[in-house]
Write a protein that holds these residues in place. Structure first.
Motif, PDB file in Angstrom:
ATOM      1  N   GLY A  45       0.807  -1.208   0.000  1.00  0.00           N
ATOM      2  CA  GLY A  45       0.000   0.000   0.000  1.00  0.00           C
ATOM      3  C   GLY A  45       0.844   1.263   0.000  1.00  0.00           C
ATOM      4  N   LEU A  46       1.917   1.257   0.792  1.00  0.00           N
ATOM      5  CA  LEU A  46       2.819   2.409   0.814  1.00  0.00           C
ATOM      6  C   LEU A  46       3.465   2.611  -0.548  1.00  0.00           C
ATOM      7  CD1 LEU A  46       4.693   2.008   4.238  1.00  0.00           C
ATOM      8  CD2 LEU A  46       2.494   3.104   3.755  1.00  0.00           C
ATOM      9  N   SER A  70       5.249   1.235  11.422  1.00  0.00           N
ATOM     10  CA  SER A  70       6.391   1.421  12.324  1.00  0.00           C
ATOM     11  C   SER A  70       7.266   0.179  12.352  1.00  0.00           C
ATOM     12  CB  SER A  70       5.899   1.743  13.741  1.00  0.00           C
ATOM     13  OG  SER A  70       5.215   2.977  13.775  1.00  0.00           O
ATOM     14  N   SER A  71       6.635  -0.987  12.387  1.00  0.00           N
ATOM     15  CA  SER A  71       7.370  -2.246  12.453  1.00  0.00           C
ATOM     16  C   SER A  71       8.152  -2.511  11.174  1.00  0.00           C
ATOM     17  CB  SER A  71       6.403  -3.405  12.722  1.00  0.00           C
ATOM     18  OG  SER A  71       7.091  -4.641  12.764  1.00  0.00           O
ATOM     19  N   LEU A  72       7.503  -2.347  10.018  1.00  0.00           N
ATOM     20  CA  LEU A  72       8.180  -2.661   8.754  1.00  0.00           C
ATOM     21  C   LEU A  72       9.301  -1.669   8.453  1.00  0.00           C
ATOM     22  CD1 LEU A  72       7.261  -0.776   6.037  1.00  0.00           C
ATOM     23  CD2 LEU A  72       5.082  -1.877   6.530  1.00  0.00           C
ATOM     24  N   VAL A  73       9.107  -0.401   8.827  1.00  0.00           N
ATOM     25  CA  VAL A  73      10.160   0.599   8.626  1.00  0.00           C
ATOM     26  C   VAL A  73      11.399   0.206   9.421  1.00  0.00           C
ATOM     27  CG1 VAL A  73      10.850   2.971   9.192  1.00  0.00           C
ATOM     28  CG2 VAL A  73       8.692   2.552   8.010  1.00  0.00           C
ATOM     29  N   ARG A  74      11.184  -0.253  10.655  1.00  0.00           N
ATOM     30  CA  ARG A  74      12.303  -0.666  11.508  1.00  0.00           C
ATOM     31  C   ARG A  74      12.996  -1.909  10.953  1.00  0.00           C
ATOM     32  NH1 ARG A  74       9.569  -1.982  15.465  1.00  0.00           N
ATOM     33  NH2 ARG A  74       9.734  -4.246  15.340  1.00  0.00           N
ATOM     34  N   LYS A  75      12.222  -2.905  10.545  1.00  0.00           N
ATOM     35  CA  LYS A  75      12.799  -4.159  10.059  1.00  0.00           C
ATOM     36  C   LYS A  75      13.594  -3.976   8.772  1.00  0.00           C
ATOM     37  CE  LYS A  75       9.155  -7.218  11.833  1.00  0.00           C
ATOM     38  NZ  LYS A  75       8.116  -8.185  11.409  1.00  0.00           N
ATOM     39  N   LEU A  76      13.151  -3.061   7.928  1.00  0.00           N
ATOM     40  CA  LEU A  76      13.810  -2.863   6.640  1.00  0.00           C
ATOM     41  C   LEU A  76      14.952  -1.847   6.702  1.00  0.00           C
ATOM     42  CD1 LEU A  76      10.718  -2.879   4.246  1.00  0.00           C
ATOM     43  CD2 LEU A  76      12.258  -4.774   4.823  1.00  0.00           C
ATOM     44  N   GLY A  77      15.226  -1.354   7.896  1.00  0.00           N
ATOM     45  CA  GLY A  77      16.330  -0.415   8.043  1.00  0.00           C
ATOM     46  C   GLY A  77      16.074   0.913   7.381  1.00  0.00           C
ATOM     47  N   GLU A 125      14.252   4.887   7.185  1.00  0.00           N
ATOM     48  CA  GLU A 125      14.086   6.027   8.081  1.00  0.00           C
ATOM     49  C   GLU A 125      12.668   6.567   8.083  1.00  0.00           C
ATOM     50  OE1 GLU A 125      16.984   8.901   7.013  1.00  0.00           O
ATOM     51  OE2 GLU A 125      18.697   7.671   7.607  1.00  0.00           O
ATOM     52  N   SER A 126      11.835   6.165   7.123  1.00  0.00           N
ATOM     53  CA  SER A 126      10.489   6.703   7.035  1.00  0.00           C
ATOM     54  C   SER A 126       9.601   5.768   6.219  1.00  0.00           C
ATOM     55  CB  SER A 126      10.503   8.086   6.379  1.00  0.00           C
ATOM     56  OG  SER A 126      10.917   7.970   5.015  1.00  0.00           O
ATOM     57  N   ARG A 127       8.297   6.017   6.265  1.00  0.00           N
ATOM     58  CA  ARG A 127       7.350   5.238   5.469  1.00  0.00           C
ATOM     59  C   ARG A 127       7.581   5.490   3.979  1.00  0.00           C
ATOM     60  NH1 ARG A 127       2.614   7.172   3.796  1.00  0.00           N
ATOM     61  NH2 ARG A 127       1.310   5.528   4.718  1.00  0.00           N
ATOM     62  N   LEU A 128       7.991   6.713   3.642  1.00  0.00           N
ATOM     63  CA  LEU A 128       8.268   7.035   2.242  1.00  0.00           C
ATOM     64  C   LEU A 128       9.441   6.204   1.725  1.00  0.00           C
ATOM     65  CD1 LEU A 128       7.928   8.688  -0.332  1.00  0.00           C
ATOM     66  CD2 LEU A 128       9.343  10.474   0.720  1.00  0.00           C
ATOM     67  N   GLN A 129      10.511   6.133   2.514  1.00  0.00           N
ATOM     68  CA  GLN A 129      11.676   5.355   2.098  1.00  0.00           C
ATOM     69  C   GLN A 129      11.328   3.878   1.954  1.00  0.00           C
ATOM     70  OE1 GLN A 129      15.045   5.221   4.835  1.00  0.00           O
ATOM     71  NE2 GLN A 129      16.460   5.268   3.113  1.00  0.00           N
TER      72      GLN A 129
END
Length: 218
Positions: free
Chosen positions: A161-162, A187-194, A196-200
Motif C-alpha cells: 500500500g505504501l 512502524s514495524s516494517l520501517v524498523r525491520k527494513l532499516g 528512516e520513514s514510510r516514504l523510504q
C-alpha cells in the motif's frame, strides 16, 4: 535476557563486539568461536539465542556454518556480521537460514538493535546492506527475498500500500483493519527494513517491484 555467541577469527574483534553488546543489560555474551566448525559445536553446547557470525574465517567458512548451526540449535537465530556485502553473499546467507545480515562498519546501536529484532524471531538487514541491494539491478531478487522473509503477511500488504502511494487511511480501508493497526504495521516494517520513514520503505518496495499491482484484501 538475550544470549549471544560471537564468531570471528580475530579475538580483538570478538572483544570489541562483546563490549558493544554488554552495554545493553538485556544481552549476555555466552562465549566466542573462531571458525565455522567451532561455531557449530559451541552453538549446540551453549544454545544461544543469537549467533553473530563472520563469513571469512581461515578455519572454516561462515556461510557453510549457517545451516549446521540452525540444525544443531533450532531456536538459534544466525546474524551474519561481515565486511562483505556482495549480493551473492547476502542471497546465500538468506537461503541458508540467516535471520540478519549486518556490516562490521555498522553503528554499535544498529548492531544491538539487530540482535534484539532477530532474537524476537524476526529478520532484518542492515540499512547499509539494503542500500547496496537497491543500487544493483542484479540484486532485485535478493531484495525481494529479504523483504518477504523480514515482514509478516500484514506488514507485507501494508508495504504494498505504501509503495502504491496510499495513505494510512486508504491502506486501512483496503485491508479492512483500523488505522491504528496500520500505523503499527508501518512502524514495524520501517524498523525491520532499516528505513528512516514510510516514504523510504515505499520506495524500497518500488525498487524491488514487489507485486505493486496486487494489494491483497482480507
Amino acid at each position: 535476557m538475550i544470549r549471544v555467541l560471537l564468531v570471528d577469527d580475530d579475538p580483538v574483534i570478538c572483544r570489541h563486539l562483546e563490549a558493544i553488546l554488554l552495554s545493553d543489560p538485556k544481552i549476555r555474551v555466552l562465549g566466542w568461536a573462531h571458525d565455522g566448525p567451532e561455531a557449530v559445536r559451541n552453538a549446540a553446547r551453549l544454545e544461544p539465542d543469537v549467533v553473530l557470525l563472520d563469513l571469512r574465517m581461515p578455519g572454516g567458512d561462515g556461510l557453510e556454518a549457517i545451516a549446521p548451526i540452525t540444525a544443531e540449535a533450532p531456536e538459534c537465530r544466525v546474524v551474519v556480521l561481515t565486511a562483505y556485502d556482495t549480493d551473492r553473499d547476502v542471497a546465500t546467507a538468506l537461503a541458508r537460514g540467516a535471520a540478519g545480515y549486518v556490516l562490521k562498519s555498522s553503528d554499535p546501536a544498529e548492531l544491538v538493535h539487530v540482535v534484539h529484532v532477530c532474537a524476537s524471531g524476526q529478520q532484518v538487514l542492515s540499512p547499509h546492506v539494503v542500500h547496496h541491494l537497491t543500487g544493483q539491478a542484479s540484486s532485485q531478487q535478493t531484495l525481494v527475498t529479504m523483504i518477504r522473509r523480514a515482514l509478516t503477511d500484514r506488514e507485507l500488504e501494508t508495504l504494498r500500500g505504501l509503495a502504491a502511494g496510499l495513505s494510512n487511511v486508504q491502506v486501512a480501508q483496503e485491508l479492512g483493519i483500523s488505522v491504528a493497526t496500520v500505523k503499527g504495521h508501518v512502524s514495524s516494517l520501517v524498523r525491520k527494513l532499516g528505513c528512516e520513514s514510510r516514504l523510504q520503505a515505499g520506495l524500497l518496495a518500488r525498487d524491488a517491484r514487489l507485486d505493486l499491482d496486487r494489494l491483497p484484501k482480507r
